[in-house]
Every structure is written in C-alpha cells, then in structure tokens.
Design a protein around this motif. Structure first.
Motif, PDB file in Angstrom:
ATOM      1  N   LEU A   1       4.692  10.906  -3.906  1.00 49.00           N
ATOM      2  CA  LEU A   1       4.542   9.454  -3.685  1.00 49.00           C
ATOM      3  C   LEU A   1       5.759   8.693  -3.561  1.00 49.00           C
TER       4      LEU A   1
ATOM      5  N   PHE B   1       0.863  -1.204  -0.010  1.00 50.17           N
ATOM      6  CA  PHE B   1       0.074   0.118   0.124  1.00 50.17           C
ATOM      7  C   PHE B   1       0.989   1.054  -0.139  1.00 50.17           C
TER       8      PHE B   1
ATOM      9  N   GLY C   1       2.829   2.971  -2.232  1.00 48.89           N
ATOM     10  CA  GLY C   1       2.590   3.915  -3.108  1.00 48.89           C
ATOM     11  C   GLY C   1       1.332   4.637  -3.265  1.00 48.89           C
ATOM     12  N   ARG C   2       0.433   4.248  -2.421  1.00 48.63           N
ATOM     13  CA  ARG C   2      -1.068   4.923  -2.633  1.00 48.63           C
ATOM     14  C   ARG C   2      -1.163   6.172  -1.832  1.00 48.63           C
ATOM     15  N   ILE C   3      -0.326   6.730  -0.867  1.00 53.65           N
ATOM     16  CA  ILE C   3      -0.368   7.705  -0.229  1.00 53.65           C
ATOM     17  C   ILE C   3       1.012   8.397  -0.154  1.00 53.65           C
ATOM     18  N   SER C   4       0.965   9.684  -0.285  1.00 50.69           N
ATOM     19  CA  SER C   4       2.148  10.389  -0.395  1.00 50.69           C
ATOM     20  C   SER C   4       3.254  10.338   1.073  1.00 50.69           C
TER      21      SER C   4
END
Length: 394
Positions: free
Chosen positions: A392, A267, A269-272
């Motif tokens: 990201l 997960f 790479g889905r939130i900065s």
C-alpha cells in the motif's frame, strides 16, 4: 513558514517550466535558424541518449553522497548556466552542443529528485502527489504562455525566455532542504531490507522477478504516452482537427494529470501500488483503442480526461512501489534504473510507431493499446508472484 515540503514544491514548480516552453516553440525556433527536420530530430534525440548513458551513474553517486540535495543542486546550476551559450550559436553543431549540455544535467537528476522527495514525504507524513503536481502546473503554464509571448514579441523571445526559466530553476534549487533523515531519526521505508554491503548484494532486493516485472510493465504503459506526445497532433491534424482544438486537447491531458496528483492523498492509501499500475494499464488499453477508431472531438476530450488515470495513477503507483521495497542507499539508483527503462522503451516504440503512421494513421494507436495490454500483463504476473498485502502507498 517555508517547510521542507514548500521549498521542494517551489523547485518542482520551476523544474518543468523550461521544457514546457521548449515543447511549444523549440522546433519552430530551430527551423527559423535554418536547421533541417533531420537535424531537429538529432537535436532532440541526442540528449535522450546521453541521459540514458548517465542516469544510473548519477543515481549511484547521489545515493552515496551525504544527501541527495547535492546532486540535484549541481544539476540545476549546470542546467541554468550552460543555456546562456545559446545566445551565441546559430548553426547546427553549436546548438546541438549547448542544447545537449543544457538538457542532460536536469534530465539525470529528475529521478534523484523524485526518490528524495518521496523519502522526505514518507518521513514527514506529507503528500508526494501534491508536491509533484506543481511540476505539471509549471509545465502547463509555459506551454500556454510561450505561445502568447512569441505572438507579442516575436521568435527572438524564445532564448531569453528559456534561459531565464533555467536560471529561475537554478535559484530555486539553492533553497532546497536536506532530504535524508538525520542519523538519529529512522525513516519509514517500511518492509525495506537492510542495506547490503555493496556490489550485486546491494542491488539484490530489486533484482527479483516480482519487483522488476511491474516496473518493466509500466515502461510499456509509459511508452504509449510518449508515442501520443510525439504523434497525436500530427494524427489529429490529418483527421481535419484544427490547431485551435488540438492545443486545448493536449492541455486537458496535463490538467487531468495535475488534478489526479492533487487528489491523490484522498484515496491513494486504499489500493496497493501495483493495483494502481494495473488500473492504469486497463484504462490505457481502453483509451488508446478508442483513439484508434477516430472518435469525434467531444469523445477525444473525454479520452484526454482519462490521462490522470492512464499516466498519473500509474506513475504514482510506481514511485510508491519503489519506495516501499527499497532502502535509502539504493533509492535514487533504483529510480534512475526505472527512468532508463522508460526512455529506452519510448525510443524504440516511437521509431516503430513512425513506421506505422503513414500506412495506418490513427489506427496505429491500436499498437499503443497493445503496449498497455502487455504492461498490464507484467504487473498482473508480479501480483500473482507476490500478493500486494504490504504494497500500500504510504
């Protein structure tokens, strides 16, 4: 096949074994040598101050070397050979000298290792979190195993064990791969500025407020964890919690950290990166505030499971943030600067927390919650200054 990632993972696995054993038994071993509590404090503190003084210098030297591997290997070899002197010292000054010389080389190369590994995994598309997690596994292993070894063989086993682990780390360093990209192969440190000529121009990318604020913020968040490591067992024992419960409680936090790092790639790479740091701050605020009200043991176990969020997520966010916005010529130096900030803030806050404990006991953890709140505010200000659209983790 021994890929660069597997060779680096092997080194990380050995890197924290010695500290894991030392955290468990060093104070007891020193006490048995007749070292006073005040002297034990000095033995633990002096390496930290030496590392603070040398971190930036070593980071700069490592960045200017042909490859970061050289600094890491030299540090591991010195950190493996010097502890042999502990076999022949039994008084304060001798132990202080050899313990400091044993601790500093690997302490100052830790940021270099993180920066180098991050660049390697970025280039190869591999998982930094899973590699770093094995360092926590090695630490946990000898947190637990050292107690059993001492119970079986007595306190005399500590120095041979510690020296053996540092020599194992030195041997593991010799098989490390080159970390820099070949000259013809560009790295993927996306959006990083072109290397500057030198001096302040060279560091200009990291001197901008939006870049510094989240790193300063995580120093506050990290300091709250350092406080916990220093005082949690003391506070819990004062609450009537037995050692047979305190040990598993502390180990659970490390297990949560390792699990989060292993799961990171699913997960990450889905939130900065800065949003991860902000999430760690909010979770930390809740964790420390809850701990301050002296919850029951089952609640403490649940709070310890949050360590993977309050520390591991924030740490991974930081190293990815640094890698996102710096070029290779300042990667290790920037990571070292970040480490210096963490250590400085930790020393200051631990001293202050020690003053609070006699008066407020567990309620002193409200100060840790305040640290998380301030850290989160710094990260939030950075996001407001520069939205994290290019932030990201990769």
């Amino acid at each position: 096949m021994l890929t660069p990632e597997r060779r680096t993972t092997t080194f990380y696995f050995t890197y924290f074994m010695g500290p894991g054993a030392a955290v468990m038994f060093l104070p007891i071993w020193l006490s048995e040598k007749g070292i006073s509590p005040e002297q034990i404090g000095i033995i633990n503190a002096l390496p930290v101050f030496a590392i603070l003084a040398l971190n930036l210098i070593v980071g700069r030297i490592a960045d200017r070397a042909k490859d970061w591997r050289q600094a890491i290997v030299i540090g591991a070899l010195i950190g493996g050979i010097v502890p042999i002197g502990l076999f022949w010292v039994n008084e304060f000054w001798g132990i202080l000298l050899f313990w400091t010389l044993a601790s500093v080389p690997t302490g100052v190369t830790g940021p270099v290792l993180d920066a180098a590994t991050m660049r390697l995994t970025r280039r190869n598309g591999s998982d930094f979190g899973a590699i770093r997690a094995w360092g926590t596994v090695g630490y946990m292993l000898f947190n637990g195993l050292t107690g059993y070894l001492v119970a079986w063989y007595g306190s005399a086993v500590f120095v041979p064990l510690f020296v053996g682990l540092t020599l194992l780390r030195a041997l593991a360093a010799l098989q490390l791969p080159p970390f820099r990209a070949p000259a013809e192969q560009p790295t993927l440190a996306a959006v990083a500025p072109a290397p500057a000529s030198g001096g302040l121009d060279r560091l200009r990318p990291i001197l901008q407020p939006w870049f510094l604020l989240p790193l300063i913020g995580f120093c506050f968040i990290y300091a709250a964890h350092y406080i916990f490591n220093s005082f949690a067992a003391l506070v819990w024992k004062a609450q009537g919690i037995g050692e047979e419960i305190i040990g598993p409680l502390i180990a659970l936090g490390s297990a949560s950290e390792a699990l989060m790092m292993f799961a990171w790639r699913r997960f990450g790479g889905r939130i900065s990166a800065r949003q991860l740091m902000l999430l760690a701050a909010v979770a930390g605020l809740l964790r420390w505030a809850a701990m301050a009200i002296e919850p029951s043991v089952p609640v403490l176990f649940a709070l310890q499971m949050s360590h993977g969020v309050t520390f591991a997520l924030g740490y991974l966010g930081c190293v990815h943030f640094i890698a996102n916005w710096t070029s290779e010529d300042i990667a290790a130096e920037t990571q070292s600067l970040f480490t210096v900030g963490q250590q400085l803030m930790s020393v200051i806050t631990v001293i202050g927390f020690g003053v609070l404990i006699p008066f407020y006991g567990a309620q002193s953890f409200f100060a840790s919650a305040a640290l998380a709140l301030v850290g989160g505010a710094f990260v939030w200000l950075s996001i407001r200054m520069k939205p994290p659209k290019d932030d990201l983790p990769r």
